[in-house]
Design an enzyme around this catalytic site. Structure first.
Site, PDB file in Angstrom:
ATOM      1  N   ALA B  67       0.852  -1.182   0.000  1.00  0.00           N
ATOM      2  CA  ALA B  67       0.000   0.000   0.000  1.00  0.00           C
ATOM      3  C   ALA B  67       0.889   1.233   0.000  1.00  0.00           C
ATOM      4  O   ALA B  67       2.049   1.174   0.382  1.00  0.00           O
ATOM      5  CB  ALA B  67      -0.896  -0.014   1.223  1.00  0.00           C
ATOM      6  N   GLY B 113      -0.272  -4.881   0.899  1.00  0.00           N
ATOM      7  CA  GLY B 113      -1.564  -4.810   0.230  1.00  0.00           C
ATOM      8  C   GLY B 113      -1.604  -5.651  -1.032  1.00  0.00           C
ATOM      9  O   GLY B 113      -2.662  -6.168  -1.412  1.00  0.00           O
ATOM     10  N   GLU B 116      -2.441  -9.029   0.077  1.00  0.00           N
ATOM     11  CA  GLU B 116      -3.843  -9.087   0.490  1.00  0.00           C
ATOM     12  C   GLU B 116      -4.767  -9.152  -0.720  1.00  0.00           C
ATOM     13  O   GLU B 116      -5.770  -9.850  -0.707  1.00  0.00           O
ATOM     14  CB  GLU B 116      -4.179  -7.868   1.358  1.00  0.00           C
ATOM     15  CG  GLU B 116      -3.436  -7.872   2.684  1.00  0.00           C
ATOM     16  CD  GLU B 116      -3.803  -6.694   3.564  1.00  0.00           C
ATOM     17  OE1 GLU B 116      -3.275  -5.599   3.296  1.00  0.00           O
ATOM     18  OE2 GLU B 116      -4.614  -6.862   4.477  1.00  0.00           O
ATOM     19  N   GLU B 138       3.980  -5.498   6.955  1.00  0.00           N
ATOM     20  CA  GLU B 138       3.377  -4.367   7.681  1.00  0.00           C
ATOM     21  C   GLU B 138       3.965  -4.198   9.078  1.00  0.00           C
ATOM     22  O   GLU B 138       4.187  -3.078   9.546  1.00  0.00           O
ATOM     23  CB  GLU B 138       1.861  -4.548   7.793  1.00  0.00           C
ATOM     24  CG  GLU B 138       1.104  -4.303   6.493  1.00  0.00           C
ATOM     25  CD  GLU B 138       1.005  -5.540   5.625  1.00  0.00           C
ATOM     26  OE1 GLU B 138       1.707  -6.535   5.910  1.00  0.00           O
ATOM     27  OE2 GLU B 138       0.220  -5.517   4.663  1.00  0.00           O
TER      28      GLU B 138
END
Lengths: 439, 728
Positions: B67, B113, B116, B138
């Site tokens: 992200a 991300g 994910e 993360e």
């Protein structure tokens, strides 16, 4: 030799002309069939006896014998010598064995060419042998070490203490690697990646394999495979022909699952060469010697090159690199060649090479050439089948390729032949020969 | 309407969605990309012709790198971040529930991300090369996977493996991912064909992915994955609540032990995973988004993200491209440092000469390099063939043969100015004009070394940290005379060696050693005050230092510490006072040199992990004992006495221009000296925790001890004007 349609001569000043008097092979059999009880030198001996019978060459004329082999039987590591002695050659005739993966026989031939060209010898027998029905399977390194140490142990106590270190996993055997040592990749896996890199489809590969089998069958039926000599296998029937030629249908072939890259790869058992037992032998002489002995040579051996590339991504791409080089060396172009004989390791490999040879992009970016060499026309290409159908005893294929080219030139009335084979380690041998046609 | 990040084409009945953020080497999940992806997917779901989809990146070497962390940084409140998380959750939930199967075709980094997103798809195919890595990093930024990752990952790979991924942040290579069930199929990278390898490989990946997408929509292949025996056993065990509770407990204990409670993210990750499993999806997703918001606002997360940015900065060569690429490197001295430098050089393909004065010394160094490479073979990061071919880049020798071709010489001989002078003169007699001479020293000023050089513009300092193959930092030291091209060359070599680089000005102790020295002086003082080394170690590690202060002295080497303390003591006078150098002197004279001699504050034995105190130290410590000052000797005071001296000196380095930027100061402190990462480095620490607080501490200790605690002017300035920050 008399030439009727000579385009140009490839003879070089101050270098002896070298000729192939003739060459033979015992039938190539799928491993695990009629040859399975034999040892490699038995096959090699049969090929040598076949050559003696075919050429009637007096044994004492032969200056030197060289054989190629890949998976070595440790008991007969110089298989050339064992086979020669058994075939009744003089024990005064030296013999050595060479190994260079699938081009071992090519290496045997070109070593012979070197010996003759440099004036060391006049007459050389070159050949190759492979017996995949039996391969050396070793004890594990740990077990071997224990056995060797046991040999040296002097007292019972020492022996017992060594034995106490034994673990069950010592017994797991070590198989001869089918994978490249440097990359740990099997050849089939590499071929599948190569086919994908050149976007060669499964159907293309199956069609090419079918072509190979169909042409081989036709050649066999028409009696064109004249290099094959019968072999009376002890305790078994006489073997007279190759047993791997099995033309199938595209539908049947399409049913097979990929053999290496599962589940979506394109290389299958049907479009790969199979494990083969076999041997070949060839009589090579200085031209003047052959003529003096009254032979009518089958072919001249002219130029050859060896090249090698990255063993990972270009393992099987050698013919592409070698073809333009050997043509330049001989002063020929693609269109001069009448008979192409390329070793067919895999359909995908052959088709990838043809695409690479036909690509300017590849020539410019990987070969440092301005333009592509062009791909050989299929009507001149492996017309009597190839390794996919006839079989591929690793060490013996090179001689089969040269004899196929020579015999095709005579039969089809051509003049120049070009032989190429790729080998493990990313190496390749390429030679051009000229048929002594017109006879 | 033209889209800039996401586009798609249709092959038969398969939509191929291509992700390609403009003007960037990598794809990051930002608002634009997300909204375009939603648009595209809506079109795909609405289309009658399309029955399945493939998600693929057009960037070489990157699927989605994660992200966009600037998106998080710009959020003002936890609620805002929670909302972002919920948007992501909703989008990925739609993908997960898609009735048209979606295949993620992964080549290159698939992180955060990106992972994910991939695990929301129905099927994953990855290229099997070293660039393709999957991971949930993360936690390294002090946050958690906030778009459904904490809920989906445990379901996909099992709770233990999911914890491992999310709590360590480790990257997983494609083949390992296949074994774990994280990806369903692998595609081997292709060699050259009718196009460049990379291009054709991605094309091939797409072709394969399309056939799988078709087969999935035709129901020719099932999504049920065959589980192995071990996996079956684990998932059975995890179905028993008691077992689950035990696992949570064990993991939590381990995390608490490792983080000393200084990092909030790992515990929250455990909590969120637990909530999802024990209370169901809805509760899990809600908890994930809320905790994500909370974490993003923590000082720890801000510190870690700051370090991330700093690291990116220190991986660039701001001095430009050097005139001559270094192809031939020569290293003098095959000791621990020299061999370490050789190892990180040869494995990047640099031809490296390793020269030593003796065959025994050389052999030891060569063995060190070989062992370093062989350990990688054992971990399957290299093949034995690659090891051998890399090792062939190393040429060991005792003479100066081949130095006439060297582009750079790095000397790593013993820290003795006379020896360094001798070596420099010898080398300058044999090297070509363009060759850079770099000195690996931790404290000897480079200008003193360069004093005997015929070409001081080619002399530079390259301070590596031990062990070189593990420590990421390289401190490059330039003198007044060092040319810019020489600096560019040194940075280029360092970057090639995989280092994070800070470039500092010459001066006693440069930056890193200079910051460490006052803290070490305080360590001695604290030990003299009667705190035992074990207690001191635990006080420092519980503050966030990876290695305890007493252990650090042993690791660095007591003789080295003594050397540095004496040299810098002379240069800086009373500001470096505190403990008595006599302590180190006596240790050296007794042969207690630390780990290398088997004895220091602790006793070291081969093969013994738990170390015991060296009782012979009791006498030395007793003879040098000073009485502690009662109002500044609490545990907390001891910690702050160490840290504030460190921070004060770091700020002083910026004030004096030794450091060019605070970012380099933070990176140097964290990556070279183990300054607590949760504080983000000395400068970030001042910014986040307030200059005034630190100033107050310093004043208090100054009152008790004297000038070594006098705050530097720049720190005082920051305390006086609270809007002043090192990072704007």
């Amino acid at each position: 030799a008399t030439q009727t349609n000579s385009k140009k001569t490839l003879a070089k000043p101050n270098i002896r002309n070298i000729v192939v008097v003739d060459g033979v092979r015992i039938p190539f059999l799928q491993s695990g069939t009629s040859y399975k009880e034999l040892m490699p030198h038995d096959l090699a001996r049969a090929a040598l006896l076949g050559l003696l019978h075919r050429t009637n060459v007096p044994k004492d004329v032969v200056d030197y014998i060289i054989f190629g082999t890949v998976i070595q039987e440790v008991k007969t590591s110089n298989v050339a010598r064992e086979a020669a002695l058994g075939a009744g050659f003089s024990d005064k005739t030296p013999a050595h064995t060479v190994t260079m993966a699938c081009i071992s026989a090519n290496q045997a031939m070109t070593t012979g060419v070197g010996l003759i060209a440099s004036g060391q010898c006049d007459v050389v027998v070159a050949g190759g042998v492979e017996l995949m029905s039996d391969v050396p399977i070793r004890h594990s390194r740990k077990m071997r070490k224990m056995m060797l140490d046991l040999n040296k142990a002097k007292t019972l106590g020492q022996r017992l203490s060594l034995l106490s270190k034994f673990r069950l996993n010592f017994l797991s055997p070590e198989l001869p690697a089918v994978a490249e040592f440097s990359t740990s990749e099997t050849m089939g896996h590499s071929a599948d990646r190569l086919a994908a890199a050149f976007a060669v489809s499964r159907l293309d590969q199956d069609e090419y394999a079918l072509r190979s089998h169909s042409l081989a069958k036709k050649a066999q039926d028409e009696g064109l495979l004249s290099d094959v000599v019968p072999f009376k296998v002890p305790g078994k029937d006489t073997v007279t022909k190759d047993n791997g030629i099995r033309p199938s249908s595209l539908e049947q072939m399409a049913k097979l699952k990929p053999a290496f890259i599962k589940p979506y790869g394109t290389v299958t058992a049907a479009n790969s060469s199979f494990l083969t037992d076999g041997a070949s032998a060839m009589l090579i002489m200085a031209e003047e010697k052959a003529l003096a002995m009254g032979y009518k040579p089958k072919a001249y051996l002219r130029d050859f090159v060896y090249v090698s590339q990255d063993p990972k991504d270009q393992l099987l791409l050698g013919p592409t690199y070698a073809t333009p080089k050997v043509l330049e060396k001989a002063g020929l172009t693609m269109t001069d060649i009448d008979a192409f004989e390329f070793h067919e390791a895999f359909s995908g490999q052959i088709l990838a090479n043809l695409k690479a040879m036909d690509s300017d992009w590849f020539a410019q970016n990987y070969m440092g050439r301005k333009t592509k060499v062009g791909s050989p026309p299929l009507e001149k290409f492996n017309n009597w089948g190839g390794s996919l159908s006839l079989g591929h005893p690793f060490g013996a294929t090179g001689c089969r390729l040269v004899m196929a080219a020579a015999n095709r030139l005579r039969k089809e009335g051509g003049q120049y032949g070009l032989v190429a084979a790729c080998a493990a380690g990313g190496q390749v041998c390429h030679s051009s020969c000229r048929g002594a046609s017109g006879k | 309407l033209a889209r800039t990040h996401v586009n798609y084409g249709v092959k038969g009945d398969v939509a191929v969605v291509r992700i390609n953020s403009p003007n960037s080497k990598v794809n990051t999940l930002n608002k634009e990309l997300q909204s375009e992806l939603v648009e595209v997917m809506n079109e795909i779901w609405a289309s009658d012709q399309i029955r399945s989809a493939v998600l693929i990146s057009s960037k070489p070497g990157c699927f989605i790198a994660g992200a966009d962390i600037n998106m998080l940084a710009s959020c003002k409140s936890a609620e805002e971040v929670t909302q972002l998380s919920q948007e992501g959750q909703r989008m990925f939930e739609k993908l997960e529930k898609s009735t048209k199967p979606i295949v993620a075709a992964i080549s290159g980094s698939c992180l955060g991300g990106g992972l994910e997103l991939a695990i929301s798809c129905q099927y994953r195919i990855a290229t099997k090369d070293r660039k393709t890595v999957l991971g949930a990093p993360e936690v390294l930024l002090g946050i958690l996977p906030g778009a459904g990752g904490t809920q989906r990952l445990p379901r996909m790979v099992g709770v233990p493996a999911a914890f491992d991924m999310m709590l360590t942040g480790r990257s997983i290579r494609a083949d390992r991912a296949k074994k774990m069930g994280l990806v369903d199929q692998l595609v081997d990278p292709l060699g050259p064909g009718l196009k460049p390898s990379e291009e054709r490989t991605v094309e091939y990946l797409e072709e394969v992915a399309v056939t799988f997408a078709k087969d999935l929509s035709d129901k020719k292949i099932s999504l049920k994955r065959e589980k192995g025996l071990v996996e079956k056993l684990i998932s059975y065990a995890m179905s028993i609540p008691f077992v689950r509770q035990q696992i949570y407990k064990k993991v939590e204990e381990k995390v608490r032990k490792q983080t000393k409670g200084l990092y909030p993210a790992p515990l929250k990750i455990i909590d969120v995973v637990k909530t999802g499993i024990e209370q169901g999806n809805d509760a899990g997703y809600l908890s994930e988004s809320q905790k994500f918001g909370e974490l993003a606002m923590t000082k720890e997360s801000k510190a870690l993200m700051g370090l991330y940015h700093g690291q990116v900065l220190c991986k660039k060569n701001k001095f430009g491209t050097p005139q001559k690429d270094v192809k031939h490197l020569a290293i003098l001295g095959a000791g621990l440092m020299g061999a370490g430098i050789a190892q990180v050089s040869v494995d990047k393909g640099l031809k490296t000469i390793l020269k030593d004065a003796t065959l025994a010394g050389l052999g030891r160094g060569q063995q060190q390099v070989f062992k370093g490479l062989n350990d990688k073979v054992k971990k399957k990061a290299l093949t034995s063939f690659e090891r051998d071919s890399i090792f062939s880049n190393l040429i060991g020798q005792l003479d100066y043969q081949g130095f006439e071709k060297a582009d750079m010489v790095i000397e790593a001989v013993f820290e003795d100015l006379n020896l360094k002078h001798r070596v420099l003169k010898e080398v300058e007699a044999v090297i070509p004009d363009h060759c850079v001479f770099a000195s690996n020293t931790s404290a000897l000023p480079i200008n003193q070394i360069a004093a005997v050089s015929k070409r001081p513009e080619k002399v530079i300092g390259m301070h590596y940290f031990s062990p070189v193959d593990k420590m990421q930092l390289l401190e490059i030291i330039t003198t007044e005379k060092t040319s810019k091209d020489t600096t560019a060359s040194a940075v280029a070599v360092g970057l090639k060696q995989g280092k994070v680089i800070i470039v500092v000005k010459d001066g006693p102790g440069f930056y890193t050693t200079r910051c460490l020295a006052p803290m070490m002086s305080e360590v001695l003082r604290i030990l003299q005050e009667g705190v035992d080394p074990k207690k001191l170690d635990s006080l420092t590690t519980s503050f966030g230092f990876p290695v305890g202060a007493a252990t650090l002295v042993d690791e660095v080497g007591v003789d080295v510490a003594k050397h540095v303390a004496e040299d810098l003591g002379k240069a800086f006078g009373e500001r470096f006072e505190g403990g008595s150098p006599e302590l180190l002197k006596q240790m050296v004279s007794r042969g207690f040199l630390g780990r290398k001699s088997g004895k220091g504050f602790y006793i070291y034995q081969e093969g013994v992990k738990s170390k015991s105190l060296n009782s012979d130290m009791d006498g030395i410590l007793a003879s040098l004992k000073v009485s502690p000052k009662p109002d500044v000797c609490s545990d907390e005071d001891i910690q702050y006495r160490l840290v504030t001296r460190f921070v004060n000196e770091a700020v002083m380095c910026l004030q004096e221009g030794i450091l060019a930027t605070p970012a380099e100061g933070d990176i140097g402190a964290v990556f070279g000296l183990g300054f607590p990462p949760c504080l983000g480095g000395p400068f970030r620490y001042v910014d986040l925790h307030g200059a005034q607080k630190i100033l107050d501490r310093l004043r208090k200790y100054e009152a008790a001890y004297g000038k070594q605690f006098t705050p530097c002017q720049l720190l005082v300035d920051h305390a006086n004007s609270p809007h002043k920050k090192f990072y704007q």
